[in-house]
Scaffold this motif. Structure first.
Motif, PDB file in Angstrom:
ATOM      1  N   MET A 103       0.982  -1.164   0.010  1.00 18.86           N
ATOM      2  CA  MET A 103      -0.008   0.055  -0.016  1.00 18.86           C
ATOM      3  C   MET A 103       1.018   1.303  -0.014  1.00 18.86           C
ATOM      4  O   MET A 103       1.720   1.357   0.926  1.00 18.86           O
ATOM      5  CB  MET A 103      -0.950   0.145   1.267  1.00 18.86           C
ATOM      6  N   ASP A 104       0.605   2.094  -1.066  1.00 21.20           N
ATOM      7  CA  ASP A 104       1.727   3.047  -1.334  1.00 21.20           C
ATOM      8  C   ASP A 104       1.120   4.283  -2.157  1.00 21.20           C
ATOM      9  O   ASP A 104       0.711   3.985  -3.254  1.00 21.20           O
ATOM     10  CB  ASP A 104       3.003   2.424  -2.077  1.00 21.20           C
ATOM     11  N   PRO A 105       1.047   5.495  -1.464  1.00 16.76           N
ATOM     12  CA  PRO A 105       0.338   6.542  -2.147  1.00 16.76           C
ATOM     13  C   PRO A 105       0.794   6.958  -3.374  1.00 16.76           C
ATOM     14  O   PRO A 105       0.328   7.348  -4.390  1.00 16.76           O
ATOM     15  CB  PRO A 105       0.582   7.703  -1.168  1.00 16.76           C
ATOM     16  N   VAL A 146       0.603  -0.082  -4.655  1.00 12.00           N
ATOM     17  CA  VAL A 146      -1.096   0.437  -5.324  1.00 12.00           C
ATOM     18  C   VAL A 146      -1.299   1.566  -4.323  1.00 12.00           C
ATOM     19  O   VAL A 146      -1.237   1.647  -2.991  1.00 12.00           O
ATOM     20  CB  VAL A 146      -1.814  -0.739  -4.732  1.00 12.00           C
ATOM     21  N   SER A 147      -1.931   2.395  -4.875  1.00 10.24           N
ATOM     22  CA  SER A 147      -2.598   3.883  -4.354  1.00 10.24           C
ATOM     23  C   SER A 147      -4.008   3.598  -4.475  1.00 10.24           C
ATOM     24  O   SER A 147      -4.461   3.474  -5.499  1.00 10.24           O
ATOM     25  CB  SER A 147      -1.731   4.910  -5.010  1.00 10.24           C
ATOM     26  N   ILE A 148      -4.686   4.162  -3.412  1.00  8.64           N
ATOM     27  CA  ILE A 148      -6.124   4.245  -3.712  1.00  8.64           C
ATOM     28  C   ILE A 148      -6.483   5.497  -4.010  1.00  8.64           C
ATOM     29  O   ILE A 148      -7.780   5.944  -4.106  1.00  8.64           O
ATOM     30  CB  ILE A 148      -7.114   3.476  -2.144  1.00  8.64           C
ATOM     31  N   GLY A 149      -5.710   6.407  -4.073  1.00  6.11           N
ATOM     32  CA  GLY A 149      -6.240   7.791  -4.667  1.00  6.11           C
ATOM     33  C   GLY A 149      -4.897   8.742  -4.192  1.00  6.11           C
ATOM     34  O   GLY A 149      -4.196   8.636  -3.105  1.00  6.11           O
ATOM     35  N   TYR A 151      -4.165  11.112  -1.881  1.00  4.49           N
ATOM     36  CA  TYR A 151      -4.270  11.698  -0.334  1.00  4.49           C
ATOM     37  C   TYR A 151      -3.366  10.734   0.361  1.00  4.49           C
ATOM     38  O   TYR A 151      -3.208   9.783  -0.168  1.00  4.49           O
ATOM     39  CB  TYR A 151      -5.666  11.800  -0.176  1.00  4.49           C
ATOM     40  N   VAL A 152      -2.666  11.327   1.406  1.00  5.92           N
ATOM     41  CA  VAL A 152      -2.096  10.521   2.358  1.00  5.92           C
ATOM     42  C   VAL A 152      -2.684  10.132   3.538  1.00  5.92           C
ATOM     43  O   VAL A 152      -3.322  11.104   4.286  1.00  5.92           O
ATOM     44  CB  VAL A 152      -0.729  11.403   2.511  1.00  5.92           C
ATOM     45  N   LEU A 153      -2.861   8.871   3.753  1.00  2.00           N
ATOM     46  CA  LEU A 153      -3.334   8.429   4.877  1.00  2.00           C
ATOM     47  C   LEU A 153      -2.449   7.936   5.786  1.00  2.00           C
ATOM     48  O   LEU A 153      -1.227   8.014   5.635  1.00  2.00           O
ATOM     49  CB  LEU A 153      -4.416   7.033   4.502  1.00  2.00           C
ATOM     50  N   GLY A 155      -1.762   5.186   7.456  1.00  2.00           N
ATOM     51  CA  GLY A 155      -1.041   3.820   7.137  1.00  2.00           C
ATOM     52  C   GLY A 155      -1.982   3.122   6.178  1.00  2.00           C
ATOM     53  O   GLY A 155      -2.810   3.704   5.431  1.00  2.00           O
ATOM     54  N   GLY A 156      -1.462   1.843   5.755  1.00  4.13           N
ATOM     55  CA  GLY A 156      -1.795   1.236   4.531  1.00  4.13           C
ATOM     56  C   GLY A 156      -3.280   0.234   5.036  1.00  4.13           C
ATOM     57  O   GLY A 156      -3.597  -0.231   3.902  1.00  4.13           O
ATOM     58  N   PRO A 159      -6.602   1.557   3.147  1.00  2.33           N
ATOM     59  CA  PRO A 159      -6.464   1.286   1.722  1.00  2.33           C
ATOM     60  C   PRO A 159      -6.369  -0.210   1.409  1.00  2.33           C
ATOM     61  O   PRO A 159      -7.314  -0.808   0.663  1.00  2.33           O
ATOM     62  CB  PRO A 159      -5.021   1.509   1.134  1.00  2.33           C
TER      63      PRO A 159
HETATM   64  N1  ADE Z   1      -0.804   4.958   2.503  1.00  3.24           N
HETATM   65  C1  ADE Z   1      -1.172   6.085   2.708  1.00  3.24           C
HETATM   66  N2  ADE Z   1      -1.931   6.788   1.870  1.00  3.24           N
HETATM   67  C2  ADE Z   1      -2.333   5.885   1.052  1.00  3.24           C
HETATM   68  C3  ADE Z   1      -3.095   5.789  -0.298  1.00  3.24           C
HETATM   69  N3  ADE Z   1      -3.422   6.985  -0.752  1.00  3.24           N
HETATM   70  N4  ADE Z   1      -2.979   4.714  -1.019  1.00  3.24           N
HETATM   71  C4  ADE Z   1      -2.335   3.530  -0.673  1.00  3.24           C
HETATM   72  N5  ADE Z   1      -1.559   3.635   0.541  1.00  3.24           N
HETATM   73  C5  ADE Z   1      -1.674   4.777   1.069  1.00  3.24           C
END
Ligand code: ADE
Length: 261
Positions: A103-105, A146-149, A151-153, A155-156, A159
């Motif tokens: 999980m990676d922005p 993979v990023s779900i969008g 924006y930064v959360l 943690g993974g 996502p």
């Molecule tokens: N980890 C932090 N933000 C994320 C995002 N937008 N998608 C996937 N992993 C994340």
């Protein structure tokens, strides 16, 4: 389908995986989802999973050893059983391998087509990092970042849960009515049209007459037209790639005449 979710916050993940459709699919054995605590693979009394970044900088970085061990544990429980060599898995060994998702922005953007692709897999392993990052060497294991969008959360975990939800509902049998996954927004390339249930009139707001009459051809045509109308209004970009029939083009012409081009 076998899914491993590797995390240092297992408690964050349990609720969404135990309730409702995913919970029932797990009970029925359609989905085998295992939450793995990365900390269990961290050595020493303190079971440390992160450390200061080399070269300085803010935040902590997740250490590689516990993640490698947790991934190897997950692989051994799966159908491929390929043990990760010290230099990592850089190519597909014969006989396939699990998809190992970080999980990676900054990763590939997740969407419905990507969910459909992952729903074909036998074994998925999700690595949830903290947002400051994981040691770069972990990427040797990863098949997909993979990023779900955009924006930064923190943690993974969220996502991964979003992805598991979207993927699972495309696994045969998970949705009671397989049709409903096929008609979904995005699955047809269009947004879904409006739905109504009883009562037929509520605070003066009436359900469209055509839905009450039971003429199934007329209902199908109305539904398609309203899906096209909604897509044209909210996501006109989708109309450029959606597979449209000649009848769809006629319906769009009617909508344009009704609403103005
Ligand atoms: N980890 C932090 N933000 C994320 C995002 N937008 N998608 C996937 N992993 C994340």
């Amino acid at each position: 389908m076998l899914i491993h979710l590797l995390t240092i916050h297992p408690a964050l993940c349990y609720g969404p995986l135990e309730e409702a459709i995913l919970g029932r699919a797990r009970e029925k054995g359609l989905l085998d989802i295992r939450v793995v605590n990365i900390r269990d693979f961290a050595p020493g009394r303190h079971q440390i999973t992160d450390d200061y970044p080399y070269g300085g900088g803010v935040g902590l970085v997740m250490k590689p050893e516990p993640i490698f061990l947790a991934v190897e544990h997950a692989i051994r429980q799966g159908p491929y059983r390929e043990v990760v060599p010290p230099e990592g898995l850089t190519g597909p060994p014969p006989g396939g391998r699990p998809r190992i998702l970080l999980m990676d922005p900054a990763g590939r953007r997740f969407d419905q087509a990507y969910a459909r692709e992952l729903a074909q897999e036998e074994h998925l392993i999700f690595i949830c990092g903290r947002y400051e990052g994981v040691d770069e060497r972990v990427r040797l294991l990863v098949t997909d970042a993979v990023s779900i969008g955009d924006y930064v959360l923190t943690g993974g975990e969220l996502p991964a849960l979003v992805m598991i939800d979207a993927i699972s509902r495309m696994v045969p049998g998970v949705l009671g009515d397989q049709q409903s996954a096929q008609d979904d927004s995005f699955a047809t390339g269009l947004l879904e049209g409006p739905s109504y249930t009883r009562p037929p009139e509520f605070r003066g707001l009436r359900v469209p007459e055509v839905l009450l009459r039971g003429d199934h051809r007329a209902i199908a045509r109305w539904r398609r037209k309203e899906a096209l109308r909604r897509t044209r209004r909210l996501r006109p970009d989708l109309l450029l790639t959606a597979p449209l029939t000649e009848e769809d083009r006629q319906l769009l012409a009617e909508i344009e005449a009704e609403e103005g081009a």
